[in-house]
Scaffold this active site. Structure first.
Site, PDB file in Angstrom:
ATOM      1  N   ASP A 112       0.847  -1.192   0.000  1.00  0.00           N
ATOM      2  CA  ASP A 112       0.000   0.000   0.000  1.00  0.00           C
ATOM      3  C   ASP A 112       0.883   1.244   0.000  1.00  0.00           C
ATOM      4  OD1 ASP A 112       0.976  -0.080   2.609  1.00  0.00           O
ATOM      5  OD2 ASP A 112      -0.832  -1.121   3.295  1.00  0.00           O
TER       6      ASP A 112
ATOM      7  N   ASP B 223       1.518   5.151   1.440  1.00  0.00           N
ATOM      8  CA  ASP B 223       1.212   6.173   2.437  1.00  0.00           C
ATOM      9  C   ASP B 223       1.820   7.492   1.983  1.00  0.00           C
ATOM     10  OD1 ASP B 223       0.114   4.159   3.967  1.00  0.00           O
ATOM     11  OD2 ASP B 223       1.967   3.798   5.071  1.00  0.00           O
TER      12      ASP B 223
ATOM     13  N   ASP C 196      11.201   4.047  12.622  1.00  0.00           N
ATOM     14  CA  ASP C 196      12.049   3.050  13.282  1.00  0.00           C
ATOM     15  C   ASP C 196      13.400   2.812  12.598  1.00  0.00           C
ATOM     16  OD1 ASP C 196      10.583   1.934  11.234  1.00  0.00           O
ATOM     17  OD2 ASP C 196       9.677   0.345  12.439  1.00  0.00           O
TER      18      ASP C 196
END
Ligand code: ATP
Ligand code: MG
Length: 446
Positions: free
Chosen positions: A72, A74, A148
């Site tokens: 997907d 973002d 992260d």
């Protein structure tokens, strides 16, 4: 004064902050604009036309550079959720604490988030240092710093076709290393799920774990106990459906991330009887994910727990319980215990039961039985499950092959294929009973 300067140059965890990003040109990152979803391009374009900054971000950029088709897309922007919402007719704001906007284009949904601020002294944490709340908007630099891994902090600008790289993520990706942004121990304390993410992403992308990312995992693994069960469950689902579940499990084991920490993993790894079956099921899921075929949590969990059901069922039959009611009781008991531990939702539990309940009916290959089974809405899933059982040696290959042929055979061939019930002869009264029983399984599984 000097402290202030140092604080500006060094982030709180001691790593130099990337003040200006590297601007990586197309010939180095090699992302083709055509590989970016049209919806994501439209979202970036509309936001930029309205005077905002907007980038494709995170996993999608990483995957495109690595040559993997992203799941997907973002988008990250400096526009607030309200400003985003106002620009797109088919969009809605979701989330309460940190709001993001879902923008819909046909079947595609693009998740648009406003740049988030880095954690500071005001961030609410639990006693282990786990971040409980963070809901402040910030600059793109801060947004990059709170992600992260370096490979996840990349911002692709479709207009210039450049990638903004704040933490040397492109080089790490090309050198195949997974490196943490900031000090790994602090980052694991803030969110222990990052340990699972490290393992999953390294398996998915074929990256080696940087020693600083790898070393603390074994000793910090128990922090996972403080993570809410539902979040762990979501993360485990991502892992199991990553297309690399077998490799992930191997790496989790190597990193010492299993016993007692992840109930789901205990179920998988502590099955002396069923390990072969579970590994086959996971390999099968991996192959399906990679081929873009549909997969379902219900099916996978049905495989993970099947040998527990079998053991429970056998024990009941040994106590002279009737076969069919004993199977249903075994299913309920296993799901009651594991369902709670693993945070399995009711809907998934329903799917699991349907697949299990149909299994004994594959044994009945005469009269109307096989025809009725074919009409079951869950026949396909139950049949795929039977194939795995046969491949693991738990049931006969001949039975699986019979069903493979029967479902596509013409009516004449189907009649010729009828197989008399070969189960051991029982006294007459018992046989009548078991036939009724079989009927009732049929009813119950509808
Ligand atoms: P996947 O391929 O499964 O989508 P992903 O890295 O995109 O992997 P997401 O959960 O979609 O994972 O997260 C999107 C982005 O959000 C990540 O790339 C990362 O930048 C950031 N992110 C996600 N989880 C965390 C976390 N626990 N801590 C910090 N940043 C995170
Ligand atoms: Mg993602």
């Amino acid at each position: 004064m000097i402290r202030k300067l140092l604080r500006r140059v060094f982030r709180r965890n001691g790593t130099p902050s990337a003040v200006a990003p590297a601007v990586v040109p197309a010939e180095r990152h090699r992302i083709h604009r055509e590989h970016v979803s049209r919806a994501a391009l439209r979202v970036c374009d509309t936001l930029q036309q309205a005077g905002h900054r907007a980038y494709v971000v995170g996993g999608a950029v990483r995957d495109l550079i690595a040559g993997i088709v992203p799941k997907d897309f973002d988008v990250a922007t400096d526009a607030t959720p309200e400003q985003v919402r106002a620009l797109f007719r088919r969009s809605r704001i979701i989330g309460r604490r940190f709001q993001i906007v879902h923008v819909m284009f046909g079947p595609e949904t693009i998740e648009v988030s406003t740049f988030r601020a880095a954690h500071n002294e005001d961030t609410v944490k639990d006693e282990h240092g786990r971040v409980l709340r963070d809901n402040v908007w910030g600059s793109i630099e801060e947004d990059a710093a709170r992600r992260d891994f370096t490979v996840n902090a990349l911002y692709y600008d479709p207009a210039t076709q450049t990638v903004l790289d704040y933490h040397h993520g492109v080089a790490d990706l090309q050198q195949k290393v997974l490196r943490m942004i900031g000090e790994p121990r602090t980052r694991y304390r803030e969110d222990p799920v990052r340990m699972l993410r490290a393992v999953r992403l390294s398996a998915k992308l074929g990256l080696a774990l940087d020693p600083a990312v790898k070393n603390p995992i074994r000793e910090m693994a128990e922090l996972m106990e403080n993570v809410p069960a539902a979040r762990l469950f979501d993360e485990m689902l991502k892992l199991l459906f990553s297309g690399h579940a077998v490799e992930c499990l191997k790496r989790l084991r190597d990193e010492g991330l299993h016993h007692g920490l992840l109930p789901l993993l205990d179920v998988i790894l502590e099955q002396p009887m069923g390990e072969k079956f579970v590994l086959l099921a996971l390999a099968n899921t991996d192959a399906r994910v990679r081929a873009g075929k549909p997969t379902s949590p219900g099916f996978l969990f049905a495989t993970l727990l099947w040998h527990e059901v079998l053991a429970n069922w056998e024990a009941r039959k040994a106590k002279k319980e009737l076969a069919t009611p004993a199977l249903y009781s075994a299913m309920d008991e296993v799901l009651d215990i594991q369902g709670e531990k693993l945070a399995i939702t009711r809907r998934i539990a329903g799917d699991i039961k349907e697949i299990w309940a149909l299994q004994p009916r594959f044994e009945k290959r005469s009269g109307k039985f096989p025809y009725r089974l074919l009409e079951q809405p869950r026949f396909r899933a139950a049949y795929d499950f039977l194939l795995l059982r046969a491949a693991s040696g738990e049931t006969s290959q001949e039975l699986a092959d019979w069903w493979t042929e029967f479902q596509d055979a013409d009516p004449e061939r189907r009649e010729a294929m009828q197989v008399a019930d070969t189960s051991p002869k029982k006294p007459r009264r018992r046989r009548t009973q078991s036939r009724k029983e079989a009927e009732s399984t049929g009813e119950a599984a509808q």
